[in-house]
Design an enzyme around this catalytic site. Sequence first.
Site, short mmCIF file in Angstrom:
data_model
loop_
_atom_site.label_atom_id
_atom_site.label_comp_id
_atom_site.label_asym_id
_atom_site.label_seq_id
_atom_site.Cartn_x
_atom_site.Cartn_y
_atom_site.Cartn_z
N GLU A 197 2.09 -0.48 -4.92
CA GLU A 197 0.87 0.38 -5.63
C GLU A 197 1.32 1.95 -5.84
O GLU A 197 1.75 2.73 -4.91
CB GLU A 197 -0.06 0.76 -4.19
CG GLU A 197 -1.38 1.23 -4.76
CD GLU A 197 -1.95 2.58 -3.83
OE1 GLU A 197 -3.06 2.89 -4.12
OE2 GLU A 197 -1.30 2.71 -2.74
N ASP A 242 1.11 -1.24 -0.05
CA ASP A 242 0.09 -0.08 0.04
C ASP A 242 0.80 1.34 -0.07
O ASP A 242 1.90 1.23 0.79
CB ASP A 242 -0.98 0.05 1.28
CG ASP A 242 -1.73 1.25 1.11
OD1 ASP A 242 -2.81 1.17 0.49
OD2 ASP A 242 -1.75 1.81 2.18
C1 ARE Z 1 -9.28 8.67 5.83
C2 ARE Z 1 -10.25 9.81 5.33
C3 ARE Z 1 -9.38 10.88 5.29
C4 ARE Z 1 -8.70 11.13 6.58
C5 ARE Z 1 -7.71 10.03 6.63
C6 ARE Z 1 -6.79 9.99 7.88
O1 ARE Z 1 -10.73 9.36 4.26
O2 ARE Z 1 -10.26 12.02 5.37
O3 ARE Z 1 -7.73 12.40 6.40
O4 ARE Z 1 -8.44 8.62 6.77
O5 ARE Z 1 -7.44 9.95 9.13
C7 ARE Z 1 -7.86 4.80 2.28
C8 ARE Z 1 -8.93 5.75 1.83
C9 ARE Z 1 -8.70 7.24 2.51
C10 ARE Z 1 -8.55 6.89 3.95
C11 ARE Z 1 -7.47 6.35 4.21
C12 ARE Z 1 -6.96 5.98 5.63
O6 ARE Z 1 -8.89 5.93 0.41
O7 ARE Z 1 -9.87 7.88 2.08
O8 ARE Z 1 -8.41 8.09 4.86
O9 ARE Z 1 -7.59 4.83 3.75
O10 ARE Z 1 -8.00 5.27 6.39
C13 ARE Z 1 -2.81 8.51 -3.28
C14 ARE Z 1 -1.77 7.53 -3.09
C15 ARE Z 1 -2.24 6.10 -2.80
C16 ARE Z 1 -3.58 6.03 -1.99
C17 ARE Z 1 -4.54 6.99 -2.43
C18 ARE Z 1 -5.82 7.14 -1.53
O11 ARE Z 1 -0.61 7.72 -3.79
O12 ARE Z 1 -1.14 5.23 -2.13
O13 ARE Z 1 -3.95 8.45 -2.62
N1 ARE Z 1 -3.90 4.72 -1.99
C19 ARE Z 1 -3.94 3.85 -0.89
C20 ARE Z 1 -5.14 2.91 -0.72
C21 ARE Z 1 -6.18 3.68 -0.32
C22 ARE Z 1 -5.79 4.02 1.26
C23 ARE Z 1 -4.30 4.58 1.54
C24 ARE Z 1 -3.41 4.38 0.37
C25 ARE Z 1 -4.00 4.91 2.60
O14 ARE Z 1 -5.15 2.23 -1.59
O15 ARE Z 1 -7.27 2.96 -0.18
O16 ARE Z 1 -6.64 5.37 1.58
O17 ARE Z 1 -3.55 3.73 3.44
C26 ARE Z 1 -3.31 10.83 -8.01
C27 ARE Z 1 -1.94 10.84 -7.17
C28 ARE Z 1 -1.90 9.53 -6.25
C29 ARE Z 1 -3.04 9.60 -5.54
C30 ARE Z 1 -4.23 9.67 -6.36
C31 ARE Z 1 -5.45 9.79 -5.41
O18 ARE Z 1 -3.44 9.73 -8.85
O19 ARE Z 1 -0.89 10.84 -8.27
O20 ARE Z 1 -0.77 9.43 -5.90
O21 ARE Z 1 -3.19 8.47 -4.67
O22 ARE Z 1 -4.39 10.79 -6.93
O23 ARE Z 1 -6.69 9.33 -5.78
#
Ligand code: ARE
Length: 506
Positions: free
Chosen positions: A256, A225
């Site tokens: 990822e 992740d």
């Molecule tokens: C939640 C709440 C937030 C709060 C946070 C902390 O929604 O409001 O601030 O908690 O309290 C998932 C959810 C998030 C959640 C998080 C933690 O999607 O909503 O936040 O869990 O519970 C970038 C990253 C990429 C990431 C995405 C989300 O590069 O790694 O953002 N994806 C992974 C997972 C997600 C997960 C996390 C990471 C965190 O697959 O499911 O979040 O562990 C462009 C950029 C990308 C960016 C993308 C966003 O393409 O180039 O880098 O991705 O936009 O769409």
Amino acid sequence: MFRRISLLAATALAGTLTLTVPAAQGAPEKRPTPVDEPGVTANLWEWNWKSIGRECSTLAADGYTGVQVAPPQNSLKRTELGSGSDTILHPWWEVYQPVTYDLTSRMGTEDQFKAMVTKCRKAGVKVYVDAVINHMTGQGKTSYGGVDYKPYHYPDYGPKNFHFTTGECPSSDGGIQDFNNKLQVFKCNLVGLEDLRTETDKVQDTLADYLNKLIGYGVSGFRVDAAKHIGQDDLDAIYSRLHKTKDGVKPYWALEVFGGGPGILSPEAFTRSGDVLGLDAAKQMQAAFKSYPDAHIGSIATLEVFGKGSGLTSSKKTMSFVTNHDTDRNPGEYLGHKDGATFILANEWLLASGYGSPQVFSSFEWETRDDSPPAKANGLITDADCTSGKWTCDHRDRGIVAMVKWHNYVGGAKRANFYTDDANVIAFSKDGKGWAAFNNGTDAKQIRVQTGLPKGTYCDVIHDKDPGKGCDGPTVVVNSTGLVTVKVAAKDAVAFTRADRISNLT
Ligand code: ARE
């Protein structure tokens, strides 16, 4: 002034730590090959451990060689709602906020996790874990494992283990304001999640202990992740500390990395450290297959070229999928379960295409983005049940299962006899082993094409109701020159392998 000095001191300290890594450890070792390659995996995202253990014999019978499971470490357990649109106490994303690396989670206990892995391995299905190792939580105070915490204070870590508290994140609010800025991406808090100093021995050792514990239980590899936010050097250093799996090879490692970032932040730049998730590939599939309510339909004729040739990471470095838990919730850019027949067809096509290590996403029905998986009031996820209408069970879809087997049968055979009507129908064979046709249009279409297969009558496995027990689906005749005349229904496919010839008569 004081802050400036402490920042410099922290930076110097970080520099020293990096430079004083014992010579014996030296540069991270190269990934030994062969690593465990996953074949076709089912992503039973947020299924609980008991249900996955039960499903593994079905997965094996259907040709899946692996299952990917949701983050198993102890995570945030919310106890109160925030304001405004925050109306779901236990959103799915709690599990992406680690508290400790004990395995008490929404999906079950550590013992249930171990039992699931053992059961799946026994059935011949390898287990791949979603590893959340870039950060800890960003909110809350207690966890499913009952461990309480405060910001930047956990049993395994204290303030000196985070980039924010050591002053190493250069953004004004500690968050990532610019996803194209290397320092911010590596050293600031992704959506408020406390970013670990993954460049330090302490953090690398703690993370490797966690992953090695999982490997000890029989886990075969990881979806990493937020790998983009860890960075290549730290990923390599952590990987170099990982043991071999029970199969005697280094673990599979799928990173990822969303596309769009420049240079070192691009998915291609991470292929030196592992496989990468095929997120851009999923985007291209959506553009080709998409069907919007406004009747705007994509053209799968474009899929004649897909992979390196269309600007994607190479097939052998990619874990491919039509959707995952993030993209399923982003219908503007990706396909998802809600796309119905188009989603199924895209999965069938991906399995036929041979691009990457294909994965089939299968999870729960949702209405709003944050919806919890089916769970008790205390957040614990209830058993998955494919008859309840609450779980999508797309991995069991007849056409998808047929194409998992088709994929396994044709192996690495080269594509041949590509046909397209230049609109929404394509067909191709896999060098004397199998043939398939896909119609993404809204009307049935009859085609007459070369299959590259010997003459005879074949069973269309996409519509065979009871595979393995004779053919009760439609049959298709291949003539003595390998030609077939067949009608492909709208949003549907026709497929068979050489093994599906039920007679050599035409
Ligand atoms: C939640 C709440 C937030 C709060 C946070 C902390 O929604 O409001 O601030 O908690 O309290 C998932 C959810 C998030 C959640 C998080 C933690 O999607 O909503 O936040 O869990 O519970 C970038 C990253 C990429 C990431 C995405 C989300 O590069 O790694 O953002 N994806 C992974 C997972 C997600 C997960 C996390 C990471 C965190 O697959 O499911 O979040 O562990 C462009 C950029 C990308 C960016 C993308 C966003 O393409 O180039 O880098 O991705 O936009 O769409």
